[in-house]
Design a protein around this motif. Structure first.
Motif, PDB file in Angstrom:
ATOM      1  N   CYS A  17       0.876  -1.248  -0.193  1.00  0.00           N
ATOM      2  CA  CYS A  17      -0.121  -0.133   0.067  1.00  0.00           C
ATOM      3  C   CYS A  17       0.882   1.406   0.069  1.00  0.00           C
ATOM      4  N   LEU A  18       0.518   2.298  -0.672  1.00  0.00           N
ATOM      5  CA  LEU A  18       1.046   3.285  -0.916  1.00  0.00           C
ATOM      6  C   LEU A  18       0.900   4.473  -0.079  1.00  0.00           C
ATOM      7  N   ARG A  19      -0.445   4.228   0.491  1.00  0.00           N
ATOM      8  CA  ARG A  19      -1.179   5.260   1.491  1.00  0.00           C
ATOM      9  C   ARG A  19      -0.802   5.025   2.940  1.00  0.00           C
ATOM     10  N   HIS A  20      -1.138   3.605   3.170  1.00  0.00           N
ATOM     11  CA  HIS A  20      -1.251   3.148   4.614  1.00  0.00           C
ATOM     12  C   HIS A  20      -0.208   1.826   4.543  1.00  0.00           C
ATOM     13  N   GLN A  77      -0.799  -1.744   6.353  1.00  0.00           N
ATOM     14  CA  GLN A  77      -2.278  -1.870   6.405  1.00  0.00           C
ATOM     15  C   GLN A  77      -3.086  -2.154   5.384  1.00  0.00           C
ATOM     16  N   GLY A  78      -3.028  -1.171   4.377  1.00  0.00           N
ATOM     17  CA  GLY A  78      -3.435  -1.258   3.201  1.00  0.00           C
ATOM     18  C   GLY A  78      -4.577  -0.482   2.912  1.00  0.00           C
ATOM     19  N   CYS A  79      -5.294  -0.043   1.813  1.00  0.00           N
ATOM     20  CA  CYS A  79      -6.448   0.953   1.858  1.00  0.00           C
ATOM     21  C   CYS A  79      -7.280   0.155   0.467  1.00  0.00           C
ATOM     22  N   ASP A  80      -8.187   1.098   0.420  1.00  0.00           N
ATOM     23  CA  ASP A  80      -9.013   0.640  -0.889  1.00  0.00           C
ATOM     24  C   ASP A  80      -8.888   1.523  -1.896  1.00  0.00           C
ATOM     25  N   SER A  81      -7.954   2.611  -1.883  1.00  0.00           N
ATOM     26  CA  SER A  81      -7.967   3.450  -3.029  1.00  0.00           C
ATOM     27  C   SER A  81      -6.666   3.870  -3.617  1.00  0.00           C
ATOM     28  N   CYS A  82      -5.424   3.616  -3.130  1.00  0.00           N
ATOM     29  CA  CYS A  82      -4.260   3.842  -3.544  1.00  0.00           C
ATOM     30  C   CYS A  82      -4.118   3.139  -4.918  1.00  0.00           C
ATOM     31  N   ASP A  83      -3.064   3.364  -5.679  1.00  0.00           N
ATOM     32  CA  ASP A  83      -2.919   2.684  -6.914  1.00  0.00           C
ATOM     33  C   ASP A  83      -2.404   1.366  -6.660  1.00  0.00           C
ATOM     34  N   ALA A  84      -1.498   0.986  -5.844  1.00  0.00           N
ATOM     35  CA  ALA A  84      -1.117  -0.445  -5.819  1.00  0.00           C
ATOM     36  C   ALA A  84      -2.436  -1.332  -5.069  1.00  0.00           C
ATOM     37  N   CYS A  85      -3.151  -1.016  -4.265  1.00  0.00           N
ATOM     38  CA  CYS A  85      -4.357  -1.473  -3.671  1.00  0.00           C
ATOM     39  C   CYS A  85      -5.307  -1.839  -4.594  1.00  0.00           C
ATOM     40  N   SER A  86      -5.630  -0.519  -5.515  1.00  0.00           N
ATOM     41  CA  SER A  86      -6.717  -0.741  -6.567  1.00  0.00           C
ATOM     42  C   SER A  86      -6.234  -1.744  -7.494  1.00  0.00           C
TER      43      SER A  86
HETATM   44 ZN   LIG Z   1      -3.405   1.286  -0.519  1.00  0.00          ZN
END
Ligand SMILES: [Zn+2]
Length: 293
Positions: free
Chosen positions: A53-56, A59-68
């Motif tokens: 994850c690039l943002r968190h 943890q991971g998120c639902d919106s950054c480029d990698a997670c998407s």
């Molecule tokens: Zn992310």
């Protein structure tokens, strides 16, 4: 799709993985062991997101480029190996063409490259052997997440190279709600009600009707598991009140239900036929209802 913190019903697993992330000691090969539908694959994807994850980070998120990209299945470094053919096997070509060449180079864009195999038992013998060599010494920044409903059937050498993580069977309606399928949840509830009623002396034939109307194999598996748990509990209560014959009958029913579950889940037994066998197996095991504690 889920982040690690959103995984439900697997608190111990999530805690273990979060600790590994926080300490920078995420294993290079995991074996996620647990019954079908308990969230092994979605947890594996959530771990891949946490790693990248690039943002968190962690943890991971639902919106950054990698997670998407991971959620959409288009991340070049996070791959779920697909099964092929009617037997749903992972052939050796998949390991030779998709895994081994990739490992010769660093990840394209990920901090950590992740290969996921939903069911490690689906690897044909040569594929398992080819992967084994890789698992002996994975390159840096590379992780393998193997799922399995029956780790005992995997090569011992594969098992020994992976850190095993045990998933809990989810209560049936939680499993259904995770799939977001309300009809299935209803099916499971109805089936469980029928099974519980049957176990209280009204005849296991109710289960058969429920099995016929169950729309999915997972529905039947969930119900069988719940029925087995119910009989196990009833057996223990019977022991507590000194009703040893009742305890034996309930224990026998629990065992038969578990055997049926394994036959359907691991050996692709036909659900309805398997339940008919269950009816026969438990016919002589008459039980008296045990008052709930
Ligand atoms: Zn992310």
């Amino acid at each position: 799709m889920l982040t690690l913190g959103q995984v439900r019903g697997q608190a111990r697993v999530v805690e273990l993985l979060q600790r590994a992330l926080a300490s920078g000691r995420v294993a290079q090969a995991y074996l996620f062991a647990g019954p079908q539908g308990c969230g092994k694959h979605s947890t594996g994807l959530a771990l891949a997101k946490a790693l990248n994850c690039l943002r968190h980070p962690n943890q991971g998120c639902d919106s950054c480029d990698a997670c998407s990209k991971i959620d959409q299945g288009i991340h070049p470094d996070v791959r779920t190996l697909e099964t092929q053919g009617a037997q749903a096997r992972i052939p050796i070509e998949t390991i030779r063409k998709e895994v081994i060449p990739a490992l010769a180079m660093p990840p394209h864009e990920a901090r950590a490259r992740v290969f996921l195999i939903e069911e490690a038992g689906s690897m044909a013998g040569p594929a398992a052997n080819a992967l084994l060599k890789t698992l002996e010494e994975p390159p840096p920044r590379t992780h393998f997440i193997l799922g399995s409903v029956a780790p005992v059937r995997l090569l011992p050498t594969i098992r020994s190279r992976c850190q095993r993580v045990n998933f809990q069977a989810l209560p049936a309606d939680l499993a259904a709600s995770l799939r977001g399928d309300e009809d299935t949840a209803d099916d499971i509830r109805n089936l469980c009600d029928a099974m519980l009623a049957a176990s209280e002396g009204r005849g296991l034939v109710n289960i058969l009707d429920a099995a016929k109307s169950a729309s999915e194999r997972a529905t039947l598996l969930g119900a069988l598991e719940q029925y087995a748990q119910h009989c196990h509990l009833a057996a223990r209560r019977s022991i507590e009140i000194g009703a040893s014959d009742n305890a034996k009958a309930y224990a026998g029913r629990a065992l038969s239900a578990l055997e049926t579950l394994v036959a359907v889940r691991d050996h692709n037994a036909h659900g309805q036929l398997a339940v008919e066998h269950l009816l026969v197996a438990t016919r002589g095991l008459a039980v008296k209802p045990v008052v709930s504690a």
